[in-house]
Motif scaffolding. Structure first.
Motif, short mmCIF file in Angstrom:
data_model
loop_
_atom_site.label_atom_id
_atom_site.label_comp_id
_atom_site.label_asym_id
_atom_site.label_seq_id
_atom_site.Cartn_x
_atom_site.Cartn_y
_atom_site.Cartn_z
N MET A 352 2.14 15.46 65.24
CA MET A 352 1.18 14.37 65.31
C MET A 352 1.53 13.29 64.29
SD MET A 352 -2.90 14.52 65.10
CE MET A 352 -3.36 14.32 63.41
N THR A 377 2.26 13.34 69.64
CA THR A 377 0.97 12.68 69.80
C THR A 377 0.72 11.72 68.64
OG1 THR A 377 -0.16 14.51 68.75
CG2 THR A 377 -0.11 14.50 71.16
N THR A 379 -2.24 9.58 66.53
CA THR A 379 -3.66 9.48 66.22
C THR A 379 -3.88 8.31 65.29
OG1 THR A 379 -3.89 11.87 66.41
CG2 THR A 379 -5.62 10.71 65.21
N ASP A 399 -10.80 9.76 62.16
CA ASP A 399 -10.25 9.28 63.43
C ASP A 399 -10.87 7.91 63.70
OD1 ASP A 399 -9.98 8.67 66.22
OD2 ASP A 399 -9.34 10.76 66.52
N ARG B 8 -8.86 21.81 66.80
CA ARG B 8 -8.87 20.38 67.09
C ARG B 8 -7.50 19.75 66.88
NH1 ARG B 8 -13.59 17.65 66.36
NH2 ARG B 8 -12.34 15.84 66.81
N TYR B 9 -7.22 18.78 67.64
CA TYR B 9 -5.98 17.99 67.54
C TYR B 9 -4.73 18.82 67.81
CZ TYR B 9 -8.78 14.11 65.91
OH TYR B 9 -9.71 13.11 65.82
N ASN B 11 -2.36 20.44 70.79
CA ASN B 11 -2.05 19.84 72.08
C ASN B 11 -2.51 20.68 73.27
OD1 ASN B 11 -0.91 18.03 70.42
ND2 ASN B 11 1.18 18.28 71.14
N ARG B 58 -6.63 14.14 73.38
CA ARG B 58 -5.64 14.44 72.34
C ARG B 58 -6.26 15.16 71.16
NH1 ARG B 58 -2.51 8.80 71.55
NH2 ARG B 58 -2.09 8.32 73.71
N ALA B 59 -7.55 14.84 70.93
CA ALA B 59 -8.23 15.49 69.81
C ALA B 59 -8.69 16.90 70.19
CB ALA B 59 -9.41 14.63 69.36
#
Lengths: 742, 204
Positions: A352, A377, A379, A399, B8-9, B11, B58-59
């Motif tokens: 991430m 990913t 964020t 976030d 969480r977060y 994949n 995504r989260a």
């Protein structure tokens, strides 16, 4: 040169003949200008016109010519007479194109043209043909400091172009930081996968090149001299010193990664599982193709979090802006590349990238998409803390899309810290403050210049250069900066930068060998001449020279290093006793123009406004205003100056004493985002003019009679407006009472 | 740290969406510019605009996404899809997510769009043609008998008008007309369902 013989040529082409009386101008050139020869021509720039001038030079032994035709900025190929002194009266752009074509304006238009002829005649008589810097030197070797990608590229480019190159590298191997990388961000289609760095091949080429002399484990002990004759002492590991004679230098000393230990809030030093980007490269290299293990316990890495802008772009209140204020530019793409190290090896590892603004300019966008395709990913979030949690790390962040605070676990956290320039000492920090410093700054170039040991910096520690127009030019002539020492950049940009600097260095040694100026008056043969018997050792010239060209001897007299000089004339403007001049540009060439005009009396309602316009930006803007037929007041007379920094206050005093009603000075933008071609010229001018008010008051004149403006080359609409507004203001204040005394 | 937080977060849900949701593989390509959210004419009526839905995926917010009524609010105007700089088929993804949530039984109960779609589908597969009369009646009575009568009385004039214009046949109430090969239709639908189940991870 033999005796002076003057000639004036009045062109009636391009409509000049229809708008003004060239016969009258010719008469003025002869009677007032005292020109020995005066000729009118219907089209001076055509073959017969040019031939006429050539014949006069050859057969009539003419040495000084005035062309009353178009602007000095045009027809330079036709009017190229290098053996004589030449002044050009700008009748086309400056008069007939800038004045309305009607009967009402005919009289003032003629007056303008007449004055420009007077000014041209006055100027040329004070000019000499420049002979070129007598202290020329023609060493064409070039020394590169730094053996990273930038330095190696510069060295190789110059060697391939046929110039012998010396490369000095502090460490024992070539490659710099780039050699630490497993792969690089791709620079070729399809910009999808990490690519080979190519550093080993580059280093091998450099090491094997017959034109490149390598000094590894070496630093610069001293740099002395000027373009064409630098003498560089190189300190070797053994303690021995060798001296290399070179013509120019390139400083490609790159960067140091920002110390991540300054970021304890992001877990640096708290857990071995928190690394910076170079730390991660080391881990991947150490894994040698196998899976990267968690540093704390060798455990499996299942999730990696990349934290962007770690200690960068920091202007926040809470951290008091103590980290880097800028963006290092490469780190977003680098993190994507590093995430791919994991994804390409094992798609089940979660990677991430935590960003606030993802900055991947140009083809980086393709690389970003490729990262997304591979399942990296992204964020949008702001990390508040990273803490050790057993063998993992707890990453707390907000976030920014979902607007909530979250904490997650990661096996590995990579901090994208930025680049800190290796630019040596900040010469603007006073010595007494340097003494107080815990860590003493170490000079890189060890310049033997009175202005300091390294190149001047602009902000954030990067070397100063004209950011928009001349990025490779520094403020030390013949020394060029390339790569991240100049501004943060990635490898592709550094390679381009290094190539550009290499070309500049080549230009510098070639110009130096011909006794000519370097950028931006490239090719100029004039050079500053100082009449030392009049010098009062005030040191203003040495202090104000933006390029460190002037040293001092034991008696504190200035020692001009002509080949370091850029010919801006800032020294000439600074000199209170006016002993500095150029052969074709001096206190007199401008001063006599100011004194030569016909000054109407106090009751004529015809004020006279002097414009001193920077030849780089303001004067072209005036020409272009004329080209676009944007009319402005007929009361102005414009004189181009090399830089506003070359304006000596005596010109202002002379003008006001001579009855001029106002003086407009037009120069480039100053400050941190300066556009001055000579860096400090416009700033110096503005500083000097801030003190001119006293002089005005002493003379009993209104302070508005001298005004300074920042004018860009694009101000084509604005310049006529400025002039007209100022003319209006002069009308309000009234005519100067100082007329008729001169 | 709670179980929820550690999950969480990751994949996991993103991968699930990629695998099981129609056009779900596009979700990872969103660059969070927010143009879709700003372009949706009904955006203010949504709890989570598409940009947010993608970020929630995504989260790893599986529950919140699949129980959300947001994607049911999409009217298929395609504005977001036309404007998306990354060319994500956003409209299709919204429908895909809605369908996936429905199949899992997680979609919000009584969501009007969902109820209408269900009635429509059930009506259609009976005989291969939509019986407008029974479909309308089913819609009227979906919220109870009394409400049904009220709805019917409200629409009385429209109904008579349609009959007069021969756009509505009252005899359709007896079952209406059908496609010729009903057995074939049933087999076709069964096969389609089998394929879909396989694709979306519902195969037994």
């Amino acid at each position: 040169m033999a005796e002076m013989k003057t000639a004036a040529y009045i062109c009636s082409g391009c409509g000049i003949g229809e708008r003004v009386s060239t016969a009258q101008m010719a008469k003025i050139a002869q009677k007032e200008g005292k020109m020995a020869l005066v000729r009118e021509h219907a089209c001076l720039c055509d073959e017969s016109g040019v031939q006429t001038i050539k014949d006069d030079i050859e057969k009539e032994a003419v040495t000084h010519i005035v062309l009353a035709a178009c602007s000095r900025r045009v027809k330079t190929e036709a009017f190229n007479f290098p053996t004589v002194a030449m002044a050009r009266a700008n009748i086309r752009e400056g008069v007939i194109w800038s004045q309305p074509e009607d009967a009402e304006h005919a009289e003032t238009t003629q007056e303008m043209a007449d004055d420009y002829v007077r000014m041209g005649c006055a100027e040329v008589k004070k000019m000499k043909v420049p002979e070129g810097n007598p202290n020329r030197a023609s060493n064409k070797r070039i020394l590169v400091v730094g053996g990273g990608v930038s330095g190696m590229t510069s060295a190789l480019e110059m060697a391939e172009a046929g110039y012998d190159t010396v490369l000095v590298e502090k460490s024992g191997a070539l490659g710099g930081w780039a050699a630490e990388l497993v792969k690089r961000v791709p620079s070729q289609q399809p910009y999808a996968d990490p690519a080979d760095t190519g550093v080993a091949e580059l280093a091998a080429k450099v090491a094997a090149h017959p034109r490149i002399a390598l000094h590894l484990n070496s630093t610069i002990a001293q740099t002395d001299g000027a373009p064409g004759r630098f003498s560089v002492s190189i300190a070797q590991e053994s303690g021995a010193t060798v001296t290399e004679e070179v013509g120019a230098l390139i400083q490609a000393t790159g960067f140091t990664p920002y110390d991540m230990m300054k970021l304890p809030e992001l877990g640096a030093g708290k857990s071995p599982n928190v690394v910076d980007q170079l730390g991660l490269e080391k881990l991947v290299k150490a894994a040698n193709g196998g899976a990267v293990k968690r540093p704390s316990d060798g455990g499996e890495v299942k999730r990696v979090v990349f934290i962007q802008c770690a200690g960068q772009r920091d202007e926040s209140q809470e951290t008091e802006g103590r980290h880097l204020p800028y963006c290092s530019g490469h780190c977003c793409a680098t993190s994507i590349k590093q995430a791919m190290y994991f994804k390409d090896a094992n798609p089940d590892i979660d990677t991430m990238v935590m960003y606030t603004d993802l900055r991947v300019p140009g083809t980086g966008e393709d690389f970003y998409r490729s990262g997304q395709q591979k399942g990296v990913t992204f964020t949008k979030g702001k990390t508040s803390s990273v803490e050790a949690a057993g063998n993992a790390c707890k990453v707390s962040f907000k976030d920014l899309i979902l607007n909530e605070d979250v904490a997650i676990e990661a096996d590995l956290v990579v901090l994208a810290t930025g680049m800190v320039a290796n630019s040596g000492m900040n010469i603007d920090i006073p010595e007494e403050e340097v003494e107080k410093m815990e860590v003493k700054p170490i000079s890189i170039l060890n310049l033997n210049y009175r202005q300091g040991k390294d190149m001047p910096q602009l902000k954030s520690g990067f070397t100063d250069s004209h950011f928009i127009c001349f990025p490779y030019e520094t403020r030390r002539t013949g020394i060029y900066a390339a790569g991240p020492v100049r501004r943060p950049m990635d490898m592709t940009q550094a390679i381009e930068d290094a190539t550009g600097a290499a070309m500049k260095a080549i230009q510098a040694v070639e110009n130096a060998s011909l006794g000519r100026a370097a950028h931006p008056r490239s090719g100029d043969l004039s050079y500053p001449i100082v009449r030392l018997e009049g010098c009062t050792q005030c040191k203003r010239c040495t202090v104000e020279c933006p390029f460190g060209a002037i040293d001092e001897d034991e008696k504190r007299f200035p020692v001009f290093n002509e080949s370091r000089c850029r010919r801006c004339g800032t020294c000439m403007g600074a000199c209170p006793v006016r002993v500095i001049s150029f052969e074709n540009y001096s206190v007199d060439t401008v001063g006599m123009q100011i004194k030569s005009v016909d000054m109407p009396d106090e009751f004529s309602e015809k004020p006279r406004i002097l414009i001193l316009a920077c030849e780089n930006d303001a004067y072209p803007a005036l020409d272009m205003a004329g080209l676009q037929r944007k009319a402005y007041s007929a009361f102005v007379r414009a004189i181009p100056v090399r830089c506003l920094g070359s304006v000596n206050t005596i010109w202002i005093t002379d003008a006001l004493n001579g009855g001029w009603d106002g003086v407009m000075m037009m120069g480039c933008k100053k400050g941190d985002d300066y556009q001055c071609h000579f860096v400090k010229g416009s700033e110096m001018a503005s500083y000097r003019m801030s003190k001119v008010d006293d002089t005005l008051k002493q003379m009993g004149l209104e302070t508005e009679r001298v005004a300074t403006y920042e004018v860009a080359i694009t101000d084509i609409e604005r310049v006529p407006q400025l002039i007209n507004d100022y003319a209006e203001k002069i009308k309000e204040i009234g005519m100067s009472p100082m007329k008729g005394f001169a | 740290m709670s179980e929820q937080a550690t999950a969480r977060y990751t994949n996991d849900f993103l991968r699930e969406v990629e695998k099981n949701v129609e056009e779900g593989h596009w979700v990872k390509m969103c660059m969070q510019c927010g143009v879709c959210a700003g372009s949706c004419p009904l955006g203010s009526a949504w709890a989570h605009p598409p940009q947010e839905i993608f970020m929630m995926i995504r989260a790893g917010k599986r529950e919140e996404v699949l129980t959300s009524d947001s994607m049911w609010m999409c009217t298929s105007c395609y504005n977001c899809m036309v404007r998306c700089p990354r060319q994500l088929p956003i409209t299709h993804i919204m429908h895909g997510l809605a369908n996936y949530a429905h199949r899992l039984g997680l979609s919000p109960k009584g969501q009007p769009t969902q109820a209408t779609a269900t009635l429509f589908w059930n009506n259609l597969i009976k005989k291969g043609r939509v019986n407008e009369l029974t479909f309308s009646l089913a819609l009227y009575f979906k919220d109870g008998f009394v409400q049904g009568i009220k709805n019917a009385l409200n629409m009385q004039a429209v109904g008579f008008g349609l009959m007069k214009a021969k756009r509505l046949n009252p005899m359709e109430i007896l079952g209406g007309h059908a496609v010729k090969d009903q057995a074939g239709l049933k087999a076709m639908i069964a096969k389609a369902r089998e394929i879909e189940d396989r694709k979306k991870g519902f195969a037994k």
